[in-house]
Design an enzyme around this catalytic site. Structure first.
Site, PDB file in Angstrom:
ATOM      1  N   ARG A   1       1.315  -1.408  -0.615  1.00 14.91           N
ATOM      2  CA  ARG A   1      -0.104   0.285   0.337  1.00 14.91           C
ATOM      3  C   ARG A   1       0.562   1.453   0.322  1.00 14.91           C
ATOM      4  O   ARG A   1       0.410   1.963  -0.553  1.00 14.91           O
ATOM      5  CB  ARG A   1      -1.119   0.014   0.881  1.00 14.91           C
ATOM      6  CG  ARG A   1      -1.733  -0.808   0.830  1.00 14.91           C
ATOM      7  CD  ARG A   1      -2.864  -1.594   1.981  1.00 14.91           C
ATOM      8  NE  ARG A   1      -1.972  -1.108   3.567  1.00 14.91           N
ATOM      9  CZ  ARG A   1      -2.165  -1.246   4.767  1.00 14.91           C
ATOM     10  NH1 ARG A   1      -3.746  -0.630   4.251  1.00 14.91           N
ATOM     11  NH2 ARG A   1      -1.441  -1.589   5.786  1.00 14.91           N
TER      12      ARG A   1
ATOM     13  N   ASN B   1      -6.003  -3.260   1.462  1.00 13.91           N
ATOM     14  CA  ASN B   1      -6.198  -4.672   2.140  1.00 13.91           C
ATOM     15  C   ASN B   1      -7.300  -4.872   1.952  1.00 13.91           C
ATOM     16  O   ASN B   1      -8.583  -4.008   2.571  1.00 13.91           O
ATOM     17  CB  ASN B   1      -5.445  -4.883   3.281  1.00 13.91           C
ATOM     18  CG  ASN B   1      -3.838  -4.888   3.255  1.00 13.91           C
ATOM     19  OD1 ASN B   1      -3.071  -4.332   1.898  1.00 13.91           O
ATOM     20  ND2 ASN B   1      -3.367  -4.396   3.969  1.00 13.91           N
TER      21      ASN B   1
END
Length: 93
Positions: A21, A39
């Site tokens: 990320r 996620n």
């Protein structure tokens, strides 16, 4: 001037616990894109990318390998119309 596009990605593989990320946000911000990354269950990552088409495609290409430690097995991409509510790039939780 390149057309602005919107892409929704689902990235499969070893993509959690490897800073995927944060690295995606860095790539997107470096290229001036807006959107977000988060996620998902089942060890997947979802990303929304919006901006000039060549730059969005550049991040999509990057997502096929990701940061060191990632092992991407598949990237699903869906294209849609750009949205007016995406102003910056964020990590979502």
């Amino acid at each position: 001037m390149a057309e602005h596009v919107y892409a929704e990605l689902i990235i499969h593989g070893r993509v959690q616990g490897v800073c995927f990320r944060a690295a995606t946000r860095s790539e997107a911000e470096r290229l001036g894109l807006s959107g977000w990354v988060k996620n998902l269950p089942l060890m997947r990552v979802e990303a929304i990318l919006q901006g000039p088409e060549p730059k969005v495609k550049q991040v999509i290409d990057w997502c096929h390998s990701g940061p060191p430690g990632a092992k991407v097995t598949r990237v699903e991409v869906k294209w849609d119309s750009p949205r007016s509510d995406l102003k910056e790039f964020q990590i979502r939780y």
